[in-house]
Design a protein around this motif. Structure first.
Motif, mmCIF file in Angstrom:
data_model
loop_
_atom_site.group_PDB
_atom_site.id
_atom_site.type_symbol
_atom_site.label_atom_id
_atom_site.label_comp_id
_atom_site.label_asym_id
_atom_site.label_seq_id
_atom_site.Cartn_x
_atom_site.Cartn_y
_atom_site.Cartn_z
ATOM 1 N N TYR A 6 -51.817 -28.206 -77.345
ATOM 2 C CA TYR A 6 -50.861 -27.694 -76.356
ATOM 3 C C TYR A 6 -50.057 -26.555 -76.972
ATOM 4 O O TYR A 6 -49.423 -26.713 -78.021
ATOM 5 N N LYS A 8 -46.944 -24.362 -76.835
ATOM 6 C CA LYS A 8 -45.605 -24.376 -76.252
ATOM 7 C C LYS A 8 -45.213 -23.007 -75.693
ATOM 8 O O LYS A 8 -44.475 -22.927 -74.713
ATOM 9 N N LYS A 11 -47.337 -22.677 -72.598
ATOM 10 C CA LYS A 11 -47.125 -23.851 -71.760
ATOM 11 C C LYS A 11 -48.416 -24.260 -71.050
ATOM 12 O O LYS A 11 -48.442 -24.499 -69.843
ATOM 13 N N THR A 12 -49.469 -24.333 -71.854
ATOM 14 C CA THR A 12 -50.768 -24.709 -71.295
ATOM 15 C C THR A 12 -51.621 -25.384 -72.364
ATOM 16 O O THR A 12 -51.374 -25.235 -73.563
ATOM 17 N N SER A 153 -39.502 -27.174 -62.086
ATOM 18 C CA SER A 153 -39.352 -26.531 -63.393
ATOM 19 C C SER A 153 -40.145 -27.230 -64.501
ATOM 20 O O SER A 153 -40.152 -26.769 -65.640
ATOM 21 N N ASP A 154 -40.804 -28.335 -64.179
ATOM 22 C CA ASP A 154 -41.603 -29.053 -65.174
ATOM 23 C C ASP A 154 -42.742 -28.158 -65.665
ATOM 24 O O ASP A 154 -43.362 -27.431 -64.884
ATOM 25 N N ASP A 155 -43.038 -28.213 -66.964
ATOM 26 C CA ASP A 155 -44.105 -27.385 -67.531
ATOM 27 C C ASP A 155 -45.459 -27.672 -66.901
ATOM 28 O O ASP A 155 -46.352 -26.816 -66.924
ATOM 29 N N HIS A 156 -45.630 -28.872 -66.341
ATOM 30 C CA HIS A 156 -46.914 -29.253 -65.763
ATOM 31 C C HIS A 156 -46.961 -29.062 -64.244
ATOM 32 O O HIS A 156 -47.914 -29.496 -63.600
#
Length: 227
Positions: A6, A8, A11-12, A153-156
């Motif tokens: 992952y 950071k 963000k993927t 706003s969650d990264d996922h």
């Protein structure tokens, strides 16, 4: 294989390696994780039924017990016998049937969903998505539009799907694990008597999931891993 890293910065999830294939940034080994997903229909999943019934059934049994105890305290065994002959048990069975019908309708209204599972250094995660925002499906899950908007706003969060829930069980909070190989399901209990999460694993990935679970919990001798 579902083993990825992952990034950071991006963000993927990216393939394993020393650097990110998108930004070229260095990837730490601690970022390695198992990642896979599934299409899920709650109505067809026994564990979704169980999640609702393990709340409803104890409540029904409590009502039944309190009623019998109160009747016994007021009129003794004769009053209890008279109460049973007057249809108390049949009333309880009708209430049970109504409860099962309510659960059926609730799960039917939830429709389908997509779940993205991740096992990383922190624990086991599940991000649940809907194909589109549907008020009825949200209410059937006891959610509101406001609660869903907080997850934007969650990264996922994904642009073409609606993120409705993020569930997480930390490794240090797990009290018991069951590996149900026949159904390719991982059951996590936190504490040991309470089922906190079930993970629907692709058949081909179950061995990798089991290996990571055993690796993360090998130092916690008190945690039982059942077959």
């Amino acid at each position: 294989m579902p083993l990825v890293n992952y990034c950071k910065k991006c963000k993927t999830e990216v393939p394993l390696g020393e650097s990110c294939v998108y930004c070229g940034g260095k990837l730490p080994k601690t970022g390695q994780q198992l990642s896979f997903g599934c299409t899920h229909v709650p109505l067809k999943d026994w564990f979704c039924w169980n999640q609702l019934l393990r709340v409803g059934l104890p409540a029904l049994l409590l009502v039944m017990a309190v009623s019998l105890i109160a009747e016994a305290a007021a009129g003794g065994s004769a009053a209890v016998e008279r109460m049973l002959k007057q249809g108390f048990l049949s009333t309880m069975l009708i209430l049970l049937g109504v409860m099962l019908l309510a659960v059926l309708l609730l799960l039917l209204m939830q429709g389908g969903e997509r779940i993205h599972y991740v096992l990383d250094k922190q624990g086991v995660h599940a991000w649940v998505y809907l194909e589109q925002e549907n008020p009825l499906q949200l209410y059937a899950r006891f959610l509101t539009r406001e609660s869903v908007e907080k997850l934007v706003s969650d990264d996922h969060a994904l642009p073409n799907l609606v993120l409705i829930r993020h569930q997480q069980v930390s490794w240090d909070k797990i009290g018991r694990v069951r590996l149900w190989r026949e159904a390719s399901v991982l059951l996590l209990y936190s504490p040991a008597f309470w089922q906190a999460m079930h993970v629907n694993c692709p058949v081909q990935e179950f061995a990798a999931v089991e290996e990571m679970v055993r690796s993360k919990l090998k130092r916690r001798k008190e945690v039982k891993i059942q077959q």
